[in-house]
Design an enzyme around this catalytic site. Structure first.
Site, PDB file in Angstrom:
ATOM      1  N   ASP A 144      16.791  56.578  80.857  1.00 22.80           N
ATOM      2  CA  ASP A 144      15.996  57.806  80.981  1.00 22.80           C
ATOM      3  C   ASP A 144      15.236  57.801  82.300  1.00 22.80           C
ATOM      4  O   ASP A 144      14.329  57.007  82.498  1.00 22.80           O
ATOM      5  CB  ASP A 144      14.990  57.889  79.819  1.00 22.80           C
ATOM      6  N   TYR A 160      10.231  60.730  89.033  1.00 18.87           N
ATOM      7  CA  TYR A 160      10.048  59.269  89.035  1.00 18.87           C
ATOM      8  C   TYR A 160      10.439  58.668  90.388  1.00 18.87           C
ATOM      9  O   TYR A 160      10.092  57.537  90.680  1.00 18.87           O
ATOM     10  CB  TYR A 160      10.861  58.580  87.923  1.00 18.87           C
ATOM     11  N   LYS A 177      15.599  64.684  84.520  1.00 17.67           N
ATOM     12  CA  LYS A 177      14.771  65.846  84.149  1.00 17.67           C
ATOM     13  C   LYS A 177      14.453  66.709  85.369  1.00 17.67           C
ATOM     14  O   LYS A 177      14.248  66.189  86.471  1.00 17.67           O
ATOM     15  CB  LYS A 177      13.454  65.368  83.518  1.00 17.67           C
ATOM     16  N   HIS A 212      11.377  69.133  82.235  1.00 16.72           N
ATOM     17  CA  HIS A 212      10.400  68.040  82.070  1.00 16.72           C
ATOM     18  C   HIS A 212       9.131  68.482  81.316  1.00 16.72           C
ATOM     19  O   HIS A 212       8.647  67.776  80.442  1.00 16.72           O
ATOM     20  CB  HIS A 212      10.040  67.471  83.438  1.00 16.72           C
ATOM     21  N   LYS A 217       9.874  51.145  77.970  1.00 16.66           N
ATOM     22  CA  LYS A 217       9.985  50.686  79.352  1.00 16.66           C
ATOM     23  C   LYS A 217       9.399  49.288  79.492  1.00 16.66           C
ATOM     24  O   LYS A 217       8.360  48.978  78.892  1.00 16.66           O
ATOM     25  CB  LYS A 217       9.204  51.638  80.256  1.00 16.66           C
ATOM     26  N   SER A 218      10.049  48.453  80.278  1.00 16.17           N
ATOM     27  CA  SER A 218       9.452  47.206  80.745  1.00 16.17           C
ATOM     28  C   SER A 218      10.169  46.822  82.021  1.00 16.17           C
ATOM     29  O   SER A 218      11.348  47.113  82.167  1.00 16.17           O
ATOM     30  CB  SER A 218       9.616  46.087  79.706  1.00 16.17           C
ATOM     31  N   ARG A 238      11.155  40.825  78.341  1.00 15.59           N
ATOM     32  CA  ARG A 238      10.721  41.920  77.455  1.00 15.59           C
ATOM     33  C   ARG A 238      11.817  42.976  77.297  1.00 15.59           C
ATOM     34  O   ARG A 238      11.925  43.608  76.239  1.00 15.59           O
ATOM     35  CB  ARG A 238       9.452  42.576  77.987  1.00 15.59           C
ATOM     36  N   ASN A 282      12.946  43.948  73.716  1.00 14.88           N
ATOM     37  CA  ASN A 282      12.914  45.325  73.215  1.00 14.88           C
ATOM     38  C   ASN A 282      14.290  45.732  72.688  1.00 14.88           C
ATOM     39  O   ASN A 282      14.394  46.404  71.663  1.00 14.88           O
ATOM     40  CB  ASN A 282      12.428  46.281  74.310  1.00 14.88           C
TER      41      ASN A 282
HETATM   42  P1  NAD Z   1       5.893  52.564  76.882  1.00 14.95           P
HETATM   43  O1  NAD Z   1       5.202  53.038  75.665  1.00 14.95           O
HETATM   44  O2  NAD Z   1       7.369  52.329  76.851  1.00 14.95           O
HETATM   45  O3  NAD Z   1       5.124  51.256  77.338  1.00 14.95           O
HETATM   46  C1  NAD Z   1       5.518  50.518  78.458  1.00 14.95           C
HETATM   47  C2  NAD Z   1       4.541  49.374  78.675  1.00 14.95           C
HETATM   48  O4  NAD Z   1       4.408  48.602  77.482  1.00 14.95           O
HETATM   49  C3  NAD Z   1       5.041  48.403  79.734  1.00 14.95           C
HETATM   50  O5  NAD Z   1       4.671  48.819  81.015  1.00 14.95           O
HETATM   51  C4  NAD Z   1       4.363  47.109  79.314  1.00 14.95           C
HETATM   52  O6  NAD Z   1       3.025  47.081  79.788  1.00 14.95           O
HETATM   53  C5  NAD Z   1       4.340  47.228  77.818  1.00 14.95           C
HETATM   54  N1  NAD Z   1       5.490  46.549  77.175  1.00 14.95           N
HETATM   55  C6  NAD Z   1       6.802  46.921  77.188  1.00 14.95           C
HETATM   56  N2  NAD Z   1       7.555  46.078  76.455  1.00 14.95           N
HETATM   57  C7  NAD Z   1       6.702  45.139  75.980  1.00 14.95           C
HETATM   58  C8  NAD Z   1       6.878  44.005  75.157  1.00 14.95           C
HETATM   59  N3  NAD Z   1       8.077  43.672  74.679  1.00 14.95           N
HETATM   60  N4  NAD Z   1       5.763  43.260  74.857  1.00 14.95           N
HETATM   61  C9  NAD Z   1       4.550  43.600  75.327  1.00 14.95           C
HETATM   62  N5  NAD Z   1       4.320  44.686  76.096  1.00 14.95           N
HETATM   63  C10 NAD Z   1       5.385  45.435  76.429  1.00 14.95           C
HETATM   64  O7  NAD Z   1       5.471  53.552  78.059  1.00 14.95           O
HETATM   65  P2  NAD Z   1       6.103  54.582  79.087  1.00 14.95           P
HETATM   66  O8  NAD Z   1       6.764  53.893  80.211  1.00 14.95           O
HETATM   67  O9  NAD Z   1       4.996  55.525  79.365  1.00 14.95           O
HETATM   68  O10 NAD Z   1       7.226  55.376  78.249  1.00 14.95           O
HETATM   69  C11 NAD Z   1       8.575  54.958  78.177  1.00 14.95           C
HETATM   70  C12 NAD Z   1       9.474  55.933  78.890  1.00 14.95           C
HETATM   71  O11 NAD Z   1       9.281  57.261  78.382  1.00 14.95           O
HETATM   72  C13 NAD Z   1       9.165  56.090  80.389  1.00 14.95           C
HETATM   73  O12 NAD Z   1       9.603  55.002  81.150  1.00 14.95           O
HETATM   74  C14 NAD Z   1       9.891  57.382  80.664  1.00 14.95           C
HETATM   75  O13 NAD Z   1      11.277  57.168  80.769  1.00 14.95           O
HETATM   76  C15 NAD Z   1       9.565  58.190  79.418  1.00 14.95           C
HETATM   77  N6  NAD Z   1       8.390  59.073  79.606  1.00 14.95           N
HETATM   78  C16 NAD Z   1       8.597  60.421  79.634  1.00 14.95           C
HETATM   79  C17 NAD Z   1       7.538  61.291  79.799  1.00 14.95           C
HETATM   80  C18 NAD Z   1       7.801  62.768  79.801  1.00 14.95           C
HETATM   81  O14 NAD Z   1       6.899  63.534  80.174  1.00 14.95           O
HETATM   82  N7  NAD Z   1       8.959  63.215  79.409  1.00 14.95           N
HETATM   83  C19 NAD Z   1       6.225  60.794  79.961  1.00 14.95           C
HETATM   84  C20 NAD Z   1       6.036  59.417  79.909  1.00 14.95           C
HETATM   85  C21 NAD Z   1       7.107  58.567  79.732  1.00 14.95           C
END
Ligand code: NAD
Length: 281
Positions: free
Chosen positions: A46, A51, A76, A109, A232-233, A238, A242
């Site tokens: 995604d 981005y 998006k 988006h 995301k990570s 991780r 995940n």
């Molecule tokens: P997320 O909820 O996936 O959290 C990511 C964070 O969680 C990481 O940076 C890390 O700090 C932590 N993490 C990840 N895996 C972990 C693990 N196994 N153990 C401990 N901590 C861990 O947050 P995100 O990146 O905001 O959302 C995921 C994806 O959603 C984004 O990368 C993007 O592709 C999408 N997104 C879309 C929109 C939109 O407006 N459409 C907005 C935000 C995000």
């Protein structure tokens, strides 16, 4: 290796239920981590124009050697590009950066209600799908009002609505509305961006019970309630952890306990912007 389940869109195409998101990942880092995600087993990526890493994702796809039919790529349309003609042009620019012939999923988006161009934008996505440039079309950050409007004005129902969704903000109402229209729900910030959610004692307890990690428990909850989920990570261990959430199966009591963490009523669940009013440049 366990393969992600596939969910079926209202247009007949399918999407791997577990994917990998790359928000806030620099372009060169995206190339590296998307390759790692493919190696871990992810087949669904995604990204988004905003981005700034579509090119990095494209290079990772090329390096992976995976065939287009074996992967699922979402990007998006950014807010500044909303409108019919500008959407068609922005799509081609994204495809150029990704290095792809055909896209799996293209999303608007944000709804941008004040800008009020989303119906024309949706018409452009319908045209791109008709031309065979994109297999499936959907939206992100759409409210029930925006969904009603695009459906009423075009007769085309989005395949998916990607929204903020995690145990502190579980979007029960919008999930139900999406389902009633045949729209899949996709969870962004599914881990609540890490931090407090992953340290919550209720999550820790369920994790201990299943010999899993907190992040795996939260991902398993999304899978169990039918969400498409894109954690995301940028840390390889991780990324693998995940992906391995596919092997964690929660029972009904676990799911109910996690449902109980919702903070919508208190008004403190949401992390990001409220799509019914947000207006980004
Ligand atoms: P997320 O909820 O996936 O959290 C990511 C964070 O969680 C990481 O940076 C890390 O700090 C932590 N993490 C990840 N895996 C972990 C693990 N196994 N153990 C401990 N901590 C861990 O947050 P995100 O990146 O905001 O959302 C995921 C994806 O959603 C984004 O990368 C993007 O592709 C999408 N997104 C879309 C929109 C939109 O407006 N459409 C907005 C935000 C995000």
């Amino acid at each position: 290796m366990t393969l992600s389940p596939e969910l079926t869109f209202n247009d007949g195409n399918t999407i791997p239920q577990l994917g990998y998101g790359v928000w806030q990942v620099e372009d060169d880092v995206a190339e590296k981590v998307v390759v790692q995600a493919f190696e871990a087993g992810f087949r669904h990526i995604d990204t988004a124009k905003i981005y700034g890493n579509e090119a990095g994702v494209g290079r990772a796809i090329e390096r992976s050697g995976l065939k287009p039919e074996d992967i699922f790529i979402t990007t998006k349309l950014w807010n500044a590009d909303q409108g019919y003609e500008s959407t068609l042009a922005a799509f081609e620019a994204s495809m150029e950066r990704l290095g792809l012939e055909t896209l799996d999923l293209y999303l608007i988006h944000w709804q941008q209600p004040k800008q009020d161009k989303y119906v024309d934008t949706w018409k452009a996505l319908i045209e791109l799908q008709k031309r065979g440039r994109v297999k499936s079309i959907g939206v992100s950050n759409f409210t029930t009002e925006g969904l009603h409007r695009i459906i009423d004005e075009t007769g085309v129902v989005p395949a998916i609505n990607q929204i903020e969704l995690h145990p502190f903000f579980n979007q029960a109402e919008l999930r139900e509305f999406n389902a009633s229209k045949g729209i899949l729900t996709q969870a962004w910030s599914p881990l609540g961006q890490g931090g407090e959610l992953l340290e919550h004692p209720a999550i820790a307890e369920i994790a201990a019970k299943h010999n899993a990690t907190p992040a795996q428990v939260v991902i398993a909850w999304h899978l169990a309630i039918g969400n498409v989920v894109i954690p995301k990570s940028v840390t390889e261990s991780r990324i693998r952890e995940n992906y391995a959430a596919l092997d964690v199966t929660l029972d009904e009591a676990d799911i109910q306990a996690i449902n109980g963490l919702d903070r919508t009523a208190e008004g403190t669940g949401r992390i990001g912007a409220d799509p019914s009013v947000s207006d980004f440049a």
